[in-house]
Design an enzyme around this catalytic site. Structure first.
Site, mmCIF file in Angstrom:
data_model
loop_
_atom_site.group_PDB
_atom_site.id
_atom_site.type_symbol
_atom_site.label_atom_id
_atom_site.label_comp_id
_atom_site.label_asym_id
_atom_site.label_seq_id
_atom_site.Cartn_x
_atom_site.Cartn_y
_atom_site.Cartn_z
ATOM 1 C CG ASN A 9 -1.810 1.221 1.293
ATOM 2 O OD1 ASN A 9 -1.948 1.950 0.319
ATOM 3 N ND2 ASN A 9 -2.405 1.456 2.450
ATOM 4 C CD1 TRP A 10 3.500 1.102 -2.779
ATOM 5 C CD2 TRP A 10 3.338 2.124 -4.768
ATOM 6 N NE1 TRP A 10 4.153 0.321 -3.698
ATOM 7 C CE2 TRP A 10 4.076 0.925 -4.933
ATOM 8 C CE3 TRP A 10 3.106 2.910 -5.888
ATOM 9 C CZ2 TRP A 10 4.582 0.508 -6.168
ATOM 10 C CZ3 TRP A 10 3.606 2.502 -7.116
ATOM 11 C CH2 TRP A 10 4.345 1.314 -7.248
ATOM 12 C CE LYS A 11 -0.513 3.414 4.823
ATOM 13 N NZ LYS A 11 -0.524 3.666 6.281
ATOM 14 C CG HIS A 91 -6.178 1.608 4.936
ATOM 15 N ND1 HIS A 91 -5.762 2.623 5.775
ATOM 16 C CD2 HIS A 91 -5.103 0.786 4.772
ATOM 17 C CE1 HIS A 91 -4.495 2.424 6.092
ATOM 18 N NE2 HIS A 91 -4.075 1.324 5.507
ATOM 19 C CD GLU A 93 -3.593 5.662 6.452
ATOM 20 O OE1 GLU A 93 -2.540 5.449 7.072
ATOM 21 O OE2 GLU A 93 -3.686 5.623 5.203
ATOM 22 C CD GLU A 162 -5.663 -1.223 8.186
ATOM 23 O OE1 GLU A 162 -4.639 -0.854 7.612
ATOM 24 O OE2 GLU A 162 -6.724 -0.580 8.176
ATOM 25 N N GLY A 168 2.623 2.829 11.163
ATOM 26 C CA GLY A 168 3.455 4.019 11.085
ATOM 27 C C GLY A 168 3.972 4.517 12.414
ATOM 28 C CB SER A 207 5.080 -1.512 11.840
ATOM 29 O OG SER A 207 4.543 -0.222 12.048
ATOM 30 N N GLY A 228 3.069 -1.097 4.339
ATOM 31 C CA GLY A 228 2.984 0.320 4.053
ATOM 32 C C GLY A 228 4.325 0.910 3.671
ATOM 33 N N GLY A 229 4.951 1.636 4.603
ATOM 34 C CA GLY A 229 6.189 2.361 4.311
ATOM 35 C C GLY A 229 7.303 1.509 3.738
#
Length: 245
Positions: A9-11, A91, A93, A162, A168, A207, A228-229
């Site tokens: 997931n590049w967001k 998600h 967010e 999640e 994050g 994470s 994610g990151g």
């Protein structure tokens, strides 16, 4: 056997150059598991073109509407037409910043399935809910409406746990904690349909890094990860994928 899946997931990160770099690395060195990338909307056609069918490509959201005067929204049919075959739904967010309800999320799941997309349904608890010992209550609630609406159709869905408190933040649930929640989710599915419980893939999305991926993916009810990151770093993401062999 449920095939391991690692999703990126590049967001709201990326560019045409980064899309080319990351997809190029994945295609040049095919991972030993199924891989899907979720770039921002503008880069979907480019990602589809560069994936060469070796890597799945999905969108980060979709509309619950089929079509109409809904400025800024993107339909499931549009996503399918540009080559996306996956989509993230619910998600944390989206739930937090856009106040998406379980009813809306269930409608989005329906639209995705009707248009040949595989949705990844995201569920998870906040730090406060976690510390109050309400993890299972929250997860059960977030699964209830999709189960009621879709029934056996949920077999076409992937579910990602999640924990919001581990996204994050650098904090990661232990492998034992993750396995316990995944086992609980599978029991909730089994209470509805035993076959459904055995078929659905459950991903962990808090994470995930190359360092913790092997232990996480070794758990019997963890079928891969939603990353994610770390998915924005080709070498790190490839190492995570290797852990899912």
């Amino acid at each position: 056997m449920r095939r391991k899946l690692v999703a990126a997931n590049w967001k709201m990160h990326g560019s045409s150059a980064l899309t080319a770099t990351l997809l190029g690395a994945l295609v040049a060195e095919p991972p030993p598991c199924e891989v899907v990338v979720f770039p921002p909307f503008p880069y979907l056609p480019q990602a589809v073109q560069l994936a060469f069918g070796a890597v799945g490509v999905g969108a980060q959201d979709l509309s619950a509407h089929v079509q109409g005067a809904y400025t800024g929204e993107v339909s499931a049919a549009m996503l399918h037409e540009v080559g996306a075959r996956w989509v993230l739904v619910g998600h944390s967010e989206r739930r937090q910043y856009h106040h998406e309800s379980d009813v809306l999320i269930a409608a989005k799941l329906q639209r995705a399935l009707e248009n040949g997309l595989t949705p990844v349904l995201c569920v998870g608890e906040t730090l406060d809910e976690h510390e109050r010992g309400n993890t299972e209550r929250v997860i059960a609630s977030q699964l209830q409406t999709p189960l009621q609406v879709l029934g056996g159709g949920l077999a076409g869905v992937v579910i990602a746990y999640e924990p919001i408190w581990a996204i994050g933040t650098g904090r990661t649930a232990s492998a034992a904690q993750v396995q316990a929640v995944h086992a609980f989710m599978r029991s909730q599915l089994a209470a509805h349909d035993a076959k459904l419980s055995r078929l659905i893939r459950l991903l962990y999305g808090g994470s995930v890094k190359a360092a913790n991926a092997p232990e996480l993916f070794a758990q019997p009810d963890v079928d891969g990860g939603l990353v994610g990151g770390a998915s924005l770093l080709a070498e790190e993401f490839l190492a995570i994928c290797v852990a899912a062999r």
